[in-house]
Design an enzyme around this catalytic site. Structure first.
Site, PDB file in Angstrom:
ATOM      1  CD  GLU A 159     -22.458 -61.879   7.039  1.00 29.35           C
ATOM      2  OE1 GLU A 159     -22.689 -62.080   8.273  1.00 29.35           O
ATOM      3  OE2 GLU A 159     -22.574 -60.709   6.627  1.00 29.35           O
ATOM      4  CB  SER A 425     -79.087 -40.335  -8.464  1.00 31.31           C
ATOM      5  OG  SER A 425     -79.609 -39.432  -7.924  1.00 31.31           O
TER       6      SER A 425
END
Length: 707
Positions: A159, A425
């Site tokens: 980096e 139901s």
């Protein structure tokens, strides 16, 4: 005062001297540059070559005196120097203007360890074991000195190799990136230092524009002026994103390798160091081959700078890291999303991470997932049963399992909590609660026959009518005409009130079809409304979260075990157990029957078989199942007593392993009108037998007397 000054000095974020030093250094460089330019111009003027003397030249006729023309030369030099100085001052002013207007404002008291830090929600199960995290995952803070040397070198070599040599912006790297981008005609290379990357991650967006790069560079100068190199590196290692929701090298090591960053091998360090460039692309949980290729490139970098020996790099390539299984396909995602939404509502606008202890039982959750997946096989999907959902509570109202669909990876829509459907139901138990409270009993008699209510003529699931039936038989066989008659007798408003009292929170209108479940509810609330049946008429508040706290241990919410309110009398609760037990024993829910373990429940099927339900309970556990599809299209005669009952039974059998068999008050067989002809015939035959015996005896005794 000495201690206070010492503490104040320990906070580099509040020390402006570093930034002042950087600014003074830049100003000195500008002054030196101006002086050098001025010296060069003066030297050029003084070192002009003298021309060859011409005997007829003008100066031979009129020789110049010492000092002639010096004023003009001095004037020209002064003008040139003034122009150069003005350019340098203008450049410095432009840089100052850019710093003032382009650089984001950093508060004087900014805490860079927490600034713009994304909050995470860590979800724990009922036993306190972490099962998932939502949002950013930050690991334990680690200092660079605690980490292996090969990890630090891997990151720096990849980096920012000149990290300890530049002042925040690497001019060489920036110039190289500009040239590369110019060749390619776009922005493909950033040339950012570690300090610039940190500035971007803390304060800026990831967009690739020259304006953002300028802001990034200015913030990097600010960071270098306020923090030491070691502090900047420490911030970078603990705040940078490594993919899979992991922020910081410690979180990344735990996420990918299941170990601390302090213990990573060279191969693991190379893989971690390769992630910051494109963490979402190279995350080893999503792209293991790409992550390994990137790790090999990091090993090449280490070889290039002489940080590792060739045989070490070769061994690292031959023995790549073992990546932990993240279980990304787990259907626990439905419950995670549900719990996270609940936690945010209970503790809104709380900065930092939240730790949420839930009620979910991982064993029961796995049982629920397995039951749903097993039932939704090819045959079920051919019938149109493409999705299913399941919710389970214990008798105290604690949610133990939730499945919101066939696959969380395919669809994150939670059909257990977000989808409202008509229960059919499965709503009838509330009708019968109102009936029992109005004075009816399970043995109360009604006639299954054609009825007409203001032009509405409800029919049964099966053709024909059964004639006289008891209420126990009517509920077991889910006879619609009787449920409608009962509703009209006790009042529609009473039915709606009973349903809401037991736990239905959705709006219920007392229209004529309320008896048949023409109400939109979620599976979550319908299942919760059955808890009072399993709890002898007591209704604890259903809940899924036990505790919410911060990482510092501050408790934001704690569930209180309050005494549940009574919503049914014990007598009504017993009668409802008796009624719903018949559904399992001889009614539409026979497929869900648990044998020796007493249970009760109710099936539900809507018009055209669009939705199929089964909700049932034992004294220990209440569970509800819905089956259907997202398109709301009819299924091929899938009823609540088929696939939903099978899912319910499979789950309940697994969930009750190891639990004692508990008795349910009212769970015994009921007499029905259907069985009365058989009983009457039996008793008639018994009576005739006694009559024959009596007559035969009398005749024999009579004959003996006559003798």
């Amino acid at each position: 005062m000495g201690d206070e000054n010492k503490n104040r000095d320990d906070k580099p974020a509040f020390d402006p001297s570093g930034l002042r030093a950087v600014a003074l250094g830049v100003w000195k460089d500008l002054k030196r540059g101006a002086g050098a330019v001025r010296d060069d111009i003066s030297g050029f003027i003084k070192k002009r070559k003298k021309k060859a003397r011409d005997p007829y030249a003008e100066e031979t006729k009129y020789p110049k005196r010492p000092g002639d023309g010096f004023a003009w030369r001095r004037l020209y030099g002064s003008i040139a120097l003034a122009l150069v100085s003005a350019g340098l001052v203008g450049g410095a002013a432009a840089l100052g203007f850019a710093f003032i207007y382009m650089a984001p404002r950093v508060p004087a008291d900014a805490d860079l360890w927490n600034v713009n830090r994304q909050a995470a929600i860590i979800v724990l199960d009922r036993n306190g074991a972490e099962i998932a995290a939502r949002g950013a995952k930050y690991g334990e803070h680690v200092d660079p000195g605690e980490l292996p040397d090969h990890l630090i070198k891997a990151i720096l070599s990849t980096e920012d190799r000149r990290f300890f040599d530049h002042f925040g912006v690497d001019l060489r790297g920036t110039l190289r990136a500009v040239m590369t981008n110019a060749k390619l005609g776009g922005i493909s290379e950033g040339g950012s230092t570690i300090t610039q990357q940190l500035a971007k991650n803390l304060f800026l967006s990831p967009e690739q524009t020259y304006e953002r790069k300028a802001r990034e560079a200015l913030l990097a100068l600010w960071l270098e002026g306020h923090y030491t190199k070691d502090e900047i590196l420490s911030l970078y290692l603990n705040r940078i994103y490594f993919g899979a929701g992991a922020y910081g090298v410690e979180s990344a090591a735990q996420t990918y390798f299941g170990k601390s960053a302090r213990d990573v091998t060279l191969a693991e360090a190379a893989m971690l160091a390769g992630l910051p460039k494109a963490p979402s692309t190279y995350a080893p949980t999503q792209n293991p081959q790409g992550a390994q290729r990137r790790a090999n490139a990091v090993l090449d970098n280490l070889l290039e700078i002489g940080a590792v020996e060739p045989f070490e790099a070769r061994e690292a390539r031959l023995q790549p890291p073992v990546i932990m299984n993240q279980n990304v396909d787990s259907d626990l995602g439905y419950f995670f999303d549900y719990a996270a939404a609940k936690a945010k509502a209970m503790a809104p606008n709380v900065p930092g991470d939240l730790i949420v202890t839930t009620t979910v039982d991982q064993k029961l959750q796995r049982d629920a997932e397995a039951a749903v997946k097993a039932a939704l096989d090819v045959d079920a999907r051919i019938k149109g049963a493409d999705q299913a959902a399941l919710v389970a509570y214990d008798a105290n109202g604690a949610m133990r399992a939730m499945v919101g669909g066939r696959s969380y990876k395919e669809s994150q829509f939670n059909r257990a909590a977000q989808s409202k459907r008509q229960p059919g139901s499965a709503f009838k138990p509330f009708v019968y609660v109102a009936a029992m409270e109005a004075g009816f009993t399970p043995n109360s008699r009604f006639v299954d026959q054609p009825i007409d209510i203001a032009g509405w003529k409800p029919t049964n699931y099966t053709e024909g009518f059964a004639g006289p039936v008891r209420l126990s038989e009517a509920l077991a066989k889910s006879i619609n005409t009787v449920a409608v008659q009962v509703t009209e007798r006790v009042g529609r408003g009473k039915v709606a009130e009973a349903a809401q009292r037991l736990g239905i929170h959705s709006d219920i209108q007392p229209h004529r079809s309320i008896a048949l479940g023409a109400v939109d509810v979620t599976l979550e609330e319908l299942t919760g409304a059955y808890i009072p049946f399993a709890n002898e008429g007591l209704a604890p508040e259903p809940y899924a979260i036990e505790k919410i706290e911060t990482r510092d241990g501050e408790i934001l919410f704690q569930h209180e075990d309050r005494a549940p309110g009574r919503v049914m009398s014990e007598d009504v609760a017993k009668k409802m157990n008796h009624l719903l037990y018949q559904v399992m024993l001889s009614g539409t829910g026979r497929r869900a029957y648990l044998g020796r373990r007493q249970s009760a429940g109710k099936t539900g099927t809507t018009n055209d078989w669009r939705d199929a339900w089964f909700v049932g309970y034992t004294p220990q556990l209440v569970a509800g199942v819905w089956v259907g599809n997202d398109a709301y299209t009819p299924m091929e005669k899938v009823t609540g007593g088929s696939i939903p009952a099978a899912i319910w039974k499979e789950f309940m059998l697994s969930a009750h392993q190891g639990l004692q068999i508990a008795e349910m008050d009212g769970a015994y067989p009921a007499a029905t009108y259907a069985s009365e002809p058989v009983l009457l015939n039996f008793y008639d035959q018994v009576a005739r037998g006694f009559s024959r015996v009596r007559r035969d005896g009398d005749e024999r005794r009579g004959r003996r007397i006559r003798r």
